[in-house]
Design a protein around this motif. Structure first.
Motif, short mmCIF file in Angstrom:
data_model
loop_
_atom_site.label_atom_id
_atom_site.label_comp_id
_atom_site.label_asym_id
_atom_site.label_seq_id
_atom_site.Cartn_x
_atom_site.Cartn_y
_atom_site.Cartn_z
N ASN A 9 0.85 -1.19 0.00
CA ASN A 9 0.00 0.00 0.00
C ASN A 9 0.89 1.24 0.00
O ASN A 9 1.47 1.61 1.01
CB ASN A 9 -0.91 -0.01 1.23
CG ASN A 9 -1.85 1.18 1.26
OD1 ASN A 9 -1.79 2.07 0.41
ND2 ASN A 9 -2.73 1.21 2.26
N ALA A 10 0.95 1.90 -1.14
CA ALA A 10 1.85 3.06 -1.29
C ALA A 10 1.53 4.17 -0.29
O ALA A 10 2.42 4.93 0.12
CB ALA A 10 1.76 3.60 -2.71
N GLU A 11 0.27 4.26 0.13
CA GLU A 11 -0.14 5.33 1.03
C GLU A 11 0.48 5.20 2.42
O GLU A 11 0.50 6.17 3.18
CB GLU A 11 -1.68 5.36 1.15
CG GLU A 11 -2.39 5.75 -0.13
CD GLU A 11 -1.98 7.15 -0.60
OE1 GLU A 11 -2.03 8.09 0.23
OE2 GLU A 11 -1.60 7.30 -1.77
N ASN B 54 9.89 1.59 -3.61
CA ASN B 54 9.66 1.30 -5.02
C ASN B 54 8.44 2.01 -5.60
O ASN B 54 8.29 2.08 -6.82
CB ASN B 54 9.49 -0.21 -5.23
CG ASN B 54 10.80 -0.96 -5.04
OD1 ASN B 54 11.84 -0.54 -5.52
ND2 ASN B 54 10.74 -2.07 -4.32
N THR B 55 7.56 2.50 -4.74
CA THR B 55 6.34 3.15 -5.20
C THR B 55 6.19 4.52 -4.55
O THR B 55 6.60 4.73 -3.41
CB THR B 55 5.10 2.31 -4.87
OG1 THR B 55 5.09 2.01 -3.46
CG2 THR B 55 5.11 1.01 -5.66
N GLU B 56 5.59 5.44 -5.28
CA GLU B 56 5.40 6.80 -4.79
C GLU B 56 4.27 6.86 -3.78
O GLU B 56 3.18 6.35 -4.00
CB GLU B 56 5.09 7.74 -5.97
CG GLU B 56 4.87 9.19 -5.58
CD GLU B 56 6.18 9.94 -5.29
OE1 GLU B 56 6.19 11.17 -5.46
OE2 GLU B 56 7.18 9.29 -4.92
N GLY B 57 4.55 7.49 -2.65
CA GLY B 57 3.54 7.66 -1.61
C GLY B 57 4.03 8.62 -0.56
O GLY B 57 5.22 8.99 -0.55
N PRO B 58 3.15 9.05 0.33
CA PRO B 58 3.57 9.94 1.41
C PRO B 58 4.60 9.26 2.31
O PRO B 58 4.48 8.06 2.58
CB PRO B 58 2.27 10.25 2.16
CG PRO B 58 1.35 9.12 1.81
CD PRO B 58 1.72 8.71 0.42
N LEU B 59 5.59 10.00 2.75
CA LEU B 59 6.67 9.43 3.55
C LEU B 59 6.21 9.33 5.00
O LEU B 59 6.48 10.21 5.81
CB LEU B 59 7.92 10.30 3.43
CG LEU B 59 9.21 9.76 4.05
CD1 LEU B 59 9.58 8.41 3.45
CD2 LEU B 59 10.34 10.76 3.84
N THR C 1 7.76 12.60 -0.01
CA THR C 1 7.36 11.31 -0.58
C THR C 1 8.46 10.27 -0.47
O THR C 1 9.64 10.58 -0.30
CB THR C 1 6.97 11.46 -2.07
OG1 THR C 1 8.16 11.65 -2.85
CG2 THR C 1 6.02 12.63 -2.27
N THR C 2 8.05 9.02 -0.64
CA THR C 2 8.98 7.89 -0.55
C THR C 2 10.02 7.93 -1.66
O THR C 2 11.20 7.67 -1.42
CB THR C 2 8.20 6.57 -0.63
OG1 THR C 2 7.33 6.60 -1.77
CG2 THR C 2 7.37 6.34 0.62
N ALA D 265 14.04 7.93 -1.54
CA ALA D 265 14.75 6.82 -2.19
C ALA D 265 15.75 7.33 -3.22
O ALA D 265 16.87 6.82 -3.32
CB ALA D 265 13.74 5.88 -2.85
N ASN D 266 15.37 8.34 -3.98
CA ASN D 266 16.27 8.89 -5.00
C ASN D 266 17.45 9.63 -4.38
O ASN D 266 18.57 9.60 -4.92
CB ASN D 266 15.49 9.81 -5.94
CG ASN D 266 14.52 9.05 -6.83
OD1 ASN D 266 14.73 7.88 -7.11
ND2 ASN D 266 13.45 9.72 -7.25
#
Length: 311
Positions: free
Chosen positions: A110-112, A118-123, A178-179, A183-184
């Motif tokens: 669940n990206a949220e 690996n997936t975009e979501g709130p950190l 964001t995640t 990550a980047n």
């Protein structure tokens, strides 16, 4: 109902608990109930399973998918189990305690929830989203030294100082929300092998820190001594060396008896009580690792409460 085919070390855990038909058991980390289902399948009508989870989505899922009078669900971190069960006079009456310390697949997927790099979501990364602060909020107030210390201590990441510096440089332009932003940033500093994401250790460290996982684990392990009945089993699955070290040292501490010097009276010896018997550790099979990559780092440790304390 949830299938248990993705529950890590399922068979080994169920066997390790040495389930009794009429026993009383604790699943300290319910998740999606894979291991709980396996326990319930072995229990008779008089058996009971008390399940804890601090994630309200896990409790809501269980209420929808599990219809079993032998199962009791408690929305709480497992660190509260001693307090809750002592009020119900269950101390010394638990036949087995199971703990799976990994993040559940639904949380990762669940990206949220903000656990995945690996997936975009709130950190976020909070196990219990109704309390505490998110990783994004913490990064706003934490300085470079604190961030580096967290990444090194809880992630064993050698590039911790470089990552912390990169985080602070990025924050000079905009906040990290964001995640994938985090990550980047980490990937710009850390280079790893193809099969391991550069941000793995950093995300692990921040998740452990924000949820106080190691403190809660240490406190909960101490509680298991008074909760377990004689010959009751403790089964713990850990997924990284820091967790496993805590579990290993706890079991060793309570399963080793100091030798008495000859002629020294027992009452004055300060001898340690032998409260647990170390039943060893095991790993996921090659077949399971091939089918479920999340099991590749899993370690299951089992201990048994002694029948009586050594005096």
């Amino acid at each position: 109902m949830s299938s248990h085919h993705q529950s890590v070390m399922f068979d080994e855990s169920i066997i390790g608990l040495k389930l009794k038909s009429n026993g009383v058991y604790i699943d300290a980390t319910f998740g999606r109930g894979g291991h709980a289902l396996g326990i319930l399948e072995k229990l008779g009508d008089q058996g009971k399973l008390i399940a804890f989870d601090q994630d309200i989505t896990a409790i809501e899922y269980a209420n929808q998918q599990f219809n079993d009078s032998r199962l009791r669900l408690i929305h709480s971190p497992f660190v509260n189990m001693h307090q809750i069960l002592s009020e119900e006079e269950l101390l010394g009456k638990i036949d087995g305690i199971f703990m799976d310390l990994g993040v559940s697949s639904p949380q990762l997927d669940n990206a949220e929830r903000g656990f995945s790099f690996n997936t975009e979501g709130p950190l976020d990364m909070r196990m219990n989203q109704s309390s505490g602060i998110s990783v994004a909020q913490w990064l706003v107030s934490a300085d470079k030294v604190e961030i580096a210390n967290v990444i090194y201590e809880f992630g064993e990441e050698r590039k911790s100082r470089h990552i912390a510096s990169a985080i602070k440089r990025f924050q000079q332009e905009q906040p990290i929300k964001t995640t994938l932003q985090l990550a980047n940033i980490v990937a710009s500093v850390v280079k790893t092998k193809k099969n391991k994401h550069p941000a793995t250790r950093t995300f692990q460290a921040m998740r452990i820190f924000i949820n106080q996982e190691l403190t809660q684990l240490s406190e909960t392990l101490k509680q298991t001594i008074n909760l377990l009945a004689p010959e009751g089993r403790l089964c713990v699955i850990s997924f990284h060396s820091i967790e496993d070290r805590i579990v290993k040292q706890f079991i060793q501490q309570h399963s080793k008896q100091k030798q008495l010097p000859k002629g020294l009276p027992i009452m004055n010896s300060g001898i340690e009580q032998t409260l647990l018997k170390d039943l060893g550790k095991s790993f996921a099979s090659k077949e399971e690792v091939n089918n479920n990559k999340r099991s590749r780092s899993a370690i299951l440790r089992i201990a048994q409460r002694t029948t009586k304390d050594v005096e």
